[in-house]
Design a protein around this motif. Structure first.
Motif, PDB file in Angstrom:
ATOM      1  N   THR A 299      24.109  17.482  39.175  1.00  0.00           N
ATOM      2  CA  THR A 299      25.415  17.254  39.798  1.00  0.00           C
ATOM      3  C   THR A 299      25.471  17.975  41.150  1.00  0.00           C
ATOM      4  OG1 THR A 299      26.391  17.098  37.601  1.00  0.00           O
ATOM      5  CG2 THR A 299      27.913  17.453  39.432  1.00  0.00           C
ATOM      6  N   ASN A 300      24.951  19.200  41.176  1.00  0.00           N
ATOM      7  CA  ASN A 300      24.833  19.919  42.463  1.00  0.00           C
ATOM      8  C   ASN A 300      24.068  19.078  43.485  1.00  0.00           C
ATOM      9  OD1 ASN A 300      26.029  22.206  41.391  1.00  0.00           O
ATOM     10  ND2 ASN A 300      24.118  23.354  41.131  1.00  0.00           N
ATOM     11  N   ALA A 301      22.951  18.539  43.032  1.00  0.00           N
ATOM     12  CA  ALA A 301      22.082  17.783  43.939  1.00  0.00           C
ATOM     13  C   ALA A 301      22.811  16.562  44.487  1.00  0.00           C
ATOM     14  CB  ALA A 301      20.809  17.362  43.210  1.00  0.00           C
ATOM     15  N   ARG A 302      23.515  15.866  43.583  1.00  0.00           N
ATOM     16  CA  ARG A 302      24.244  14.665  43.999  1.00  0.00           C
ATOM     17  C   ARG A 302      25.344  15.024  44.995  1.00  0.00           C
ATOM     18  NH1 ARG A 302      23.599  12.484  39.152  1.00  0.00           N
ATOM     19  NH2 ARG A 302      25.525  13.421  38.401  1.00  0.00           N
ATOM     20  N   TYR A 303      26.013  16.132  44.738  1.00  0.00           N
ATOM     21  CA  TYR A 303      27.084  16.588  45.623  1.00  0.00           C
ATOM     22  C   TYR A 303      26.534  16.888  47.021  1.00  0.00           C
ATOM     23  CZ  TYR A 303      30.786  19.501  47.570  1.00  0.00           C
ATOM     24  OH  TYR A 303      31.736  20.027  48.394  1.00  0.00           O
ATOM     25  N   ILE A 304      25.419  17.610  47.076  1.00  0.00           N
ATOM     26  CA  ILE A 304      24.801  17.923  48.377  1.00  0.00           C
ATOM     27  C   ILE A 304      24.458  16.638  49.111  1.00  0.00           C
ATOM     28  CG2 ILE A 304      22.796  18.976  49.517  1.00  0.00           C
ATOM     29  CD1 ILE A 304      22.636  20.923  47.079  1.00  0.00           C
ATOM     30  N   LYS A 305      23.838  15.722  48.364  1.00  0.00           N
ATOM     31  CA  LYS A 305      23.406  14.449  48.952  1.00  0.00           C
ATOM     32  C   LYS A 305      24.607  13.687  49.544  1.00  0.00           C
ATOM     33  CE  LYS A 305      20.978  10.197  47.564  1.00  0.00           C
ATOM     34  NZ  LYS A 305      20.025  10.057  48.678  1.00  0.00           N
ATOM     35  N   GLU A 306      25.636  13.543  48.735  1.00  0.00           N
ATOM     36  CA  GLU A 306      26.797  12.770  49.178  1.00  0.00           C
ATOM     37  C   GLU A 306      27.466  13.399  50.401  1.00  0.00           C
ATOM     38  OE1 GLU A 306      27.833  11.066  44.713  1.00  0.00           O
ATOM     39  OE2 GLU A 306      29.226  12.492  45.681  1.00  0.00           O
ATOM     40  N   TYR A 316      16.731  12.536  51.347  1.00  0.00           N
ATOM     41  CA  TYR A 316      15.858  11.948  50.317  1.00  0.00           C
ATOM     42  C   TYR A 316      15.886  12.838  49.074  1.00  0.00           C
ATOM     43  CZ  TYR A 316      14.174   9.125  54.172  1.00  0.00           C
ATOM     44  OH  TYR A 316      14.109   8.275  55.233  1.00  0.00           O
ATOM     45  N   GLY A 317      15.529  12.238  47.947  1.00  0.00           N
ATOM     46  CA  GLY A 317      15.435  13.006  46.719  1.00  0.00           C
ATOM     47  C   GLY A 317      16.786  13.323  46.112  1.00  0.00           C
ATOM     48  N   GLY A 318      16.796  14.291  45.195  1.00  0.00           N
ATOM     49  CA  GLY A 318      18.044  14.702  44.577  1.00  0.00           C
ATOM     50  C   GLY A 318      18.408  13.900  43.329  1.00  0.00           C
ATOM     51  N   TYR A 323      15.454  19.016  43.967  1.00  0.00           N
ATOM     52  CA  TYR A 323      15.218  19.206  45.410  1.00  0.00           C
ATOM     53  C   TYR A 323      15.718  18.049  46.246  1.00  0.00           C
ATOM     54  CZ  TYR A 323      12.185  23.019  43.972  1.00  0.00           C
ATOM     55  OH  TYR A 323      11.703  24.170  43.417  1.00  0.00           O
ATOM     56  N   LEU A 324      16.130  18.373  47.463  1.00  0.00           N
ATOM     57  CA  LEU A 324      16.493  17.367  48.457  1.00  0.00           C
ATOM     58  C   LEU A 324      15.643  17.598  49.686  1.00  0.00           C
ATOM     59  CD1 LEU A 324      19.530  18.598  47.173  1.00  0.00           C
ATOM     60  CD2 LEU A 324      19.887  16.189  47.786  1.00  0.00           C
ATOM     61  N   ARG A 364      13.878  21.561  53.179  1.00  0.00           N
ATOM     62  CA  ARG A 364      14.067  21.403  51.740  1.00  0.00           C
ATOM     63  C   ARG A 364      15.251  22.230  51.282  1.00  0.00           C
ATOM     64  NH1 ARG A 364      10.452  24.047  47.046  1.00  0.00           N
ATOM     65  NH2 ARG A 364      12.028  25.632  47.417  1.00  0.00           N
ATOM     66  N   VAL A 365      16.093  21.590  50.492  1.00  0.00           N
ATOM     67  CA  VAL A 365      17.233  22.283  49.891  1.00  0.00           C
ATOM     68  C   VAL A 365      17.085  22.220  48.376  1.00  0.00           C
ATOM     69  CG1 VAL A 365      19.694  21.961  49.396  1.00  0.00           C
ATOM     70  CG2 VAL A 365      18.908  22.051  51.761  1.00  0.00           C
ATOM     71  N   SER A 366      17.406  23.335  47.726  1.00  0.00           N
ATOM     72  CA  SER A 366      17.334  23.391  46.267  1.00  0.00           C
ATOM     73  C   SER A 366      18.736  23.353  45.682  1.00  0.00           C
ATOM     74  CB  SER A 366      16.618  24.676  45.846  1.00  0.00           C
ATOM     75  OG  SER A 366      16.921  24.975  44.502  1.00  0.00           O
ATOM     76  N   ALA A 367      18.909  22.552  44.637  1.00  0.00           N
ATOM     77  CA  ALA A 367      20.199  22.453  43.953  1.00  0.00           C
ATOM     78  C   ALA A 367      20.247  23.363  42.738  1.00  0.00           C
ATOM     79  CB  ALA A 367      20.455  21.008  43.541  1.00  0.00           C
ATOM     80  N   LEU A 368      19.299  24.309  42.671  1.00  0.00           N
ATOM     81  CA  LEU A 368      19.227  25.195  41.513  1.00  0.00           C
ATOM     82  C   LEU A 368      20.127  26.425  41.662  1.00  0.00           C
ATOM     83  CD1 LEU A 368      15.348  25.071  40.983  1.00  0.00           C
ATOM     84  CD2 LEU A 368      17.064  24.027  39.494  1.00  0.00           C
ATOM     85  N   ALA A 369      20.743  26.559  42.829  1.00  0.00           N
ATOM     86  CA  ALA A 369      21.639  27.702  43.043  1.00  0.00           C
ATOM     87  C   ALA A 369      22.932  27.492  42.248  1.00  0.00           C
ATOM     88  CB  ALA A 369      21.941  27.838  44.523  1.00  0.00           C
ATOM     89  N   ASN A 370      23.766  28.522  42.193  1.00  0.00           N
ATOM     90  CA  ASN A 370      25.076  28.407  41.571  1.00  0.00           C
ATOM     91  C   ASN A 370      25.929  27.398  42.326  1.00  0.00           C
ATOM     92  OD1 ASN A 370      25.308  30.141  39.322  1.00  0.00           O
ATOM     93  ND2 ASN A 370      25.210  31.906  40.694  1.00  0.00           N
ATOM     94  N   LYS A 371      26.741  26.691  41.579  1.00  0.00           N
ATOM     95  CA  LYS A 371      27.644  25.692  42.163  1.00  0.00           C
ATOM     96  C   LYS A 371      28.485  26.297  43.289  1.00  0.00           C
ATOM     97  CE  LYS A 371      31.319  22.593  40.567  1.00  0.00           C
ATOM     98  NZ  LYS A 371      32.092  22.115  39.400  1.00  0.00           N
ATOM     99  N   SER A 372      28.986  27.499  43.094  1.00  0.00           N
ATOM    100  CA  SER A 372      29.864  28.124  44.092  1.00  0.00           C
ATOM    101  C   SER A 372      29.123  28.336  45.410  1.00  0.00           C
ATOM    102  CB  SER A 372      30.412  29.447  43.562  1.00  0.00           C
ATOM    103  OG  SER A 372      29.342  30.332  43.297  1.00  0.00           O
ATOM    104  N   VAL A 373      27.861  28.735  45.323  1.00  0.00           N
ATOM    105  CA  VAL A 373      27.043  28.934  46.528  1.00  0.00           C
ATOM    106  C   VAL A 373      26.871  27.603  47.254  1.00  0.00           C
ATOM    107  CG1 VAL A 373      24.710  29.523  47.342  1.00  0.00           C
ATOM    108  CG2 VAL A 373      25.819  30.925  45.579  1.00  0.00           C
ATOM    109  N   ILE A 374      26.596  26.583  46.474  1.00  0.00           N
ATOM    110  CA  ILE A 374      26.375  25.257  47.069  1.00  0.00           C
ATOM    111  C   ILE A 374      27.649  24.727  47.727  1.00  0.00           C
ATOM    112  CG2 ILE A 374      25.978  22.842  46.415  1.00  0.00           C
ATOM    113  CD1 ILE A 374      23.748  24.052  44.509  1.00  0.00           C
TER     114      ILE A 374
END
Lengths: 388, 388
Positions: A299-306, A316-318, A323-324, A364-374
């Motif tokens: 969900t983090n990854a999708r949010y970053i992407k959008e 790309y990716g996510g 990873y994105l 490269r961005v990682s979606a593995l961080a905490n939601k709040s950080v993202i």
């Protein structure tokens, strides 16, 4: 006079990552009050689930009691864990499975299986550890381009002995589908090439056309060695437990007989506590909780992407991956873009150049961080884009 | 066509140990009701002390909580543990210390530091893993005889680039004193030879003339890499934690700069829980308990030595070490003697030949087993000797 292994002088990774650390540390010293948000590092942020913690506590307490104490495990891993792995694959025997302490160790040590005169194939870009391990071993390699023109799905046009394929891909964030992987398996069968299939992000796969394992592809047991890990799946980055499969069918005759010699000589088995923890990831309750954790990362990854696509970033990716792989704006180079994000937004990303020359226009961005950080990072990027 | 690393075909150890297992298993199948006593395996029997268990439980619970969760450690180990190691050595900096997952891994991986054309020196007999690791790496080696004629204290008469010295010695059970080790350090300084000093049994050292570390010898920081482990000291054979020192002073220029590249490429850090457990071994209370455990093993060793000497066995070692190196009676060869003990006494020992040709007239006994096992074994040997 003792001489150093000259191959060690070629290793580039430390320099690249040291450069990231150096720039981050310099910034911190000069701006001690600015809060940095780290979207770079591929480490997990979710704690280990209770079921696994409980099992590890139990295992530890066994080691404190004379009646239940256990010393050396087996060089190749405990049977109790191998049985779960076999259940999941629905094939393989215990002697084809090796439990270990991490996929980085495994994907690099495996090179000792091959003749030094082998020729390896690497994607450009790819996880730099493959290249560095090949350098240390003195095995030659060539790159094939993974870029927008081939949809990051390169295919070889010459004969290689070894190829590293990472899917879901670090850094590309892409999970390769059955059609593409089938092409590689056919190539490998035809050319007697071994695929080192780095599948450590398998728990992120949700798309139905993406194989959960390379062994879903017909014929792959003859040419593929697959690597998996509990690091991202079960937040074991600090605990260390991984495994890999060397099928008896592999085209290298008696491969497990010889590889067992290597393992027995250079490894004394994986940590018992970690293996018990890994065991606990297979219960029904654990599976539900782990999937929920992974869903949160996705969900983090999708949010970053959008959000970044709204800001006209090419992302790309996510999907099926944490990873994105994002294109720098204004054709900026990796290090310039890294500096911009660090200095102007106080966000740490990984400059794409770290993964190969084709990464120079990406980060490269990682979606593995905490939601709040993202969320905070995205807000900063939005504000910055509005102002500039 | 992919080719196997031909060096793997040379590895002998698995065959030797498989032969031990094969004979033991055959015996068990044919004599399912006979109780075998194992004096062979060098594994500990004492459980882990409570202080260490408690610390590991604490560390695990941290990993289950989002506020205290820790992911990747450092490639080279956590600072909290390195500080304790520095306190113990009373020298070295954190960058000279590497925390790892076991001394077998460390003493074999270190060979990647050296040029393939180096020439290594091994004691005959010695821990077979050294030989096998050299074989896998394709580094040439020669043996020097360690036997009764030189009091198991060989010295080289030619130039070597690398030498493995294990003290307290596996399998000889001897801890080398300052005088002998000083000769080696002088040799190494003169010949630019690196001593790989396998000191994993350091906690068994009680004699005042035996250095607790090679670094007590003047000049050794220029030529010695020392390996230690928590396996035998703290019953960590199942937990896995070790460390080694590469001094900055070493005659290989910038050695730590280059070795860090190797470690970062092929290792993702040691288990956090194990490192926290290792940390707890340094408290005053832990030290007392650990020393008591080691004293018990040493008492076992002394008992074996005394009893077997009464029966006219020629026994070496067993001081400052958990191992005894015992001469076969009647000039029997290793495998014949092994079979005699297995079939007639139902006792498993390690045939000396496993450690090199000079071991053919010897067998290795470990005092790490439970006292009750050792006492029962001694009673069996006594009865057998009386009857024969």
């Amino acid at each position: 006079m003792i001489k150093i292994n000259k191959n060690l002088l070629n290793v580039q990774q430390v320099d690249n990552f040291e450069e990231v650390s150096k720039r981050v540390n310099e910034y911190k010293i000069n701006n001690p009050n600015n809060k940095l948000l780290n979207l770079g590092v591929g480490d997990v942020s979710k704690p280990i689930i209770k079921e696994v913690i409980d099992e590890m506590n139990k295992a530890i307490n066994e080691l404190g009691n004379i009646d239940t104490f256990k010393g050396y495990g087996y060089f190749y891993g405990h049977s109790f864990l191998k049985k779960k792995i076999i259940d999941e694959y629905k094939c393989f025997t215990e002697e084809e499975i090796y439990i270990s302490d991490g996929a980085k160790t495994d994907t690099t040590n495996i090179l000792e299986l091959f003749d030094k005169d082998s020729l390896a194939c690497l994607f450009n870009p790819s996880y730099p550890v493959y290249r560095d391990a090949l350098d240390i071993m003195g095995i030659k390699y060539e790159y094939i381009d993974a870029n927008e023109f081939n949809d990051f799905r390169p295919l070889p046009n010459k004969k290689y002995d070894i190829v590293y394929i990472c899917s879901p891909s670090n850094p590309l964030g892409i999970a390769y589908d059955k059609d593409y992987l089938t092409k590689w398996v056919k190539y490998a069968l035809k050319n007697n090439c071994i695929i080192l299939y780095d599948n450590v992000y398998d728990s992120f796969i949700r798309s139905s056309n993406v194989p959960k394992t390379i062994y879903e592809i017909e014929g792959s047991k003859k040419i593929a060695i697959e690597f998996r890990s509990y690091s991202k799946k079960a937040s074991f980055t600090g605990v260390r437990c991984s495994y890999y499969i060397i099928p008896n069918e592999l085209i290298i005759k008696d491969v497990n007989k010889y590889w067992k010699k290597r393992v027995m000589t250079k490894f004394n088995g994986s940590d018992y506590i970690a293996q018990r923890g890994a065991l606990a990831t297979y219960s029904d309750k654990s599976i539900i909780k782990i999937n929920k954790n992974i869903d949160d990362y996705l969900t983090n990854a999708r949010y970053i992407k959008e959000e970044l696509e709204k800001l006209n970033y090419k992302v790309y990716g996510g999907f099926d991956s944490p990873y994105l792989w994002i294109k720098n704006k204004n054709n900026m180079s990796s290090w310039n873009f890294f500096d911009l994000f660090l200095n102007e937004l106080n966000i740490i990303v990984i400059p794409g150049i770290v993964f190969g020359t084709n990464g120079d226009n990406y980060f490269r961005v990682s979606a593995l961080a905490n939601k709040s950080v993202i969320y905070e990072a995205i807000e900063r990027i939005k504000s910055y884009e509005k102002e500039n």
